[in-house]
Design a protein around this motif. Sequence first.
Motif, PDB file in Angstrom:
ATOM      1  N   PHE A 158      13.764  -3.233   4.067  1.00 37.83           N
ATOM      2  CA  PHE A 158      13.362  -1.853   4.311  1.00 37.83           C
ATOM      3  C   PHE A 158      11.882  -1.658   4.020  1.00 37.83           C
ATOM      4  CE2 PHE A 158      15.684   1.706   5.718  1.00 37.83           C
ATOM      5  CZ  PHE A 158      17.023   1.377   5.675  1.00 37.83           C
TER       6      PHE A 158
ATOM      7  N   GLU B  80      22.871  -0.448   6.562  1.00 45.29           N
ATOM      8  CA  GLU B  80      21.906  -0.533   5.465  1.00 45.29           C
ATOM      9  C   GLU B  80      21.698   0.837   4.822  1.00 45.29           C
ATOM     10  OE1 GLU B  80      18.443  -2.581   5.327  1.00 45.29           O
ATOM     11  OE2 GLU B  80      19.226  -4.481   6.078  1.00 45.29           O
ATOM     12  N   ASN B  81      21.638   1.877   5.648  1.00 48.70           N
ATOM     13  CA  ASN B  81      21.474   3.222   5.095  1.00 48.70           C
ATOM     14  C   ASN B  81      22.657   3.607   4.224  1.00 48.70           C
ATOM     15  OD1 ASN B  81      18.975   3.762   6.236  1.00 48.70           O
ATOM     16  ND2 ASN B  81      19.866   4.486   8.151  1.00 48.70           N
TER      17      ASN B  81
END
Length: 470
Positions: free
Chosen positions: A147, A184-185
Amino acid sequence: MDKEWMSKNRLSPEYDIGVESFLKFALKNVDDPDAIPCPCAKCGNIKKKNVQTIRAHLYSNGIDLTYHTWIWHGERCTSRNSMNDNVRASQGVHKTFAEEPVDIVQDVYDSYVENPNQFTKLLEDAEKPLYPGCTKFTKLSAIVKLFNLKAKYSWSDKSFTDMLLLFGEMLPDKNELPLSLYDENKSLRALGMDYEYEDFANCPPCGTSRWKVGNNSKVKADAPCWKLVDHKWPDFASEPRNLRLAISADGVNPHSLMSSAYSCWPVLMITYNLPPWLCMKRKFVMLTLLISGPRQPGNDIDVYLAPLIDDLKCLWDTGVESYDAYQEESFSLKAVLLWTINDFPAYGNMSGCVVKGYHACPICAENTYSTRLKHSRKMSYTGHRRFLPLNHPYRRQKKTFNGNQEFNPAPNPLSGHEVLERVEKISYQPGKLTKKPQSNPDDGKPCWKKNQYSLNLSIGNICMFVMFLM
């Protein structure tokens, strides 16, 4: 609890007593004595160790000096400010520097209170290897590092998802890497990284609409030309649906070959009524012209731009009858061209101003400090100290620059009226084979190459004349 020992020498008796008091405090407030978050400078409470290992780490690595409130070892957060101290210290920010920093620690604590199961999963991801046998990355550390790269290099969401899919195929079987940005969030929501006001139509603190940019946009509406339009033409500014446009044009080589003789000039239009994060997106940029051929258009680009200029003049003078589907009403849509976006050579073709030779500076014009170097046969431009403040020490220095002091003031940019006076007498005929006469027989190096009025104004100067002459 006394925590002054944290900053003491690790060989001092005070540090010994402090370490033992910390371990006793931690053992009273944890469930598993063999899985205590290690607060040393390297582990940072991410890794869990037993008491003996933590004691060794505190002596070999030292304790994390930013860990003022021992929230991971049972100490309650007495106030939000005490949580801020941890964040400020970790970021090197003092209380007097920022009154309201981003409370990462408090957000994590709030997430734990609201959803303990989700937070427990986050802690599991912090200990879970990225793939069986991996010792360098855990699932959480890999996600955070990826990220970080996404934000640092402005990767698009689609490219980031494609990269995750590719990495998932490269890694060994049974790896823990998420295969999409959405996954991923979900893993990072326990850190408080989800958007808090995603369903709000208005900003909760000030009540301003999140969708109306117009005159309330502090990003673009503070520009001088934007304010000038509001001041000189209040009728235009009173209608928030009126468009504020910009034009960008430059030559590209679609074949990616430096030796190709083919020329392609896209002319793009940007709408600044949209929010700043949308106006430069590909789907909101309009391709108004595509000038292609074996040669670059050069100064004759006005011939191709003439239809676009006519439309822009119509949108400024009379407007176009349009229909607002949201409010279900018709209105007269007008538009103003605020500026153009070009590199320096394209700027010369668009505006008709010389951008090379002795008078290459559009601001200085005939007063450009230029010298032709004898041996290299190139132009050298000096005199930059004129733009410094009058009392700047560089103005008095000699040896550092050209051996002379500089006390001349900076030249003033030409106004629209002054530009009009200079170009209205130029006789210009478009065409590659047309002989171009000099604008002034007494000056062999004119600053302007063409009169845009002969071609119904060029894009490069339509902004200037609209803003200063109307």
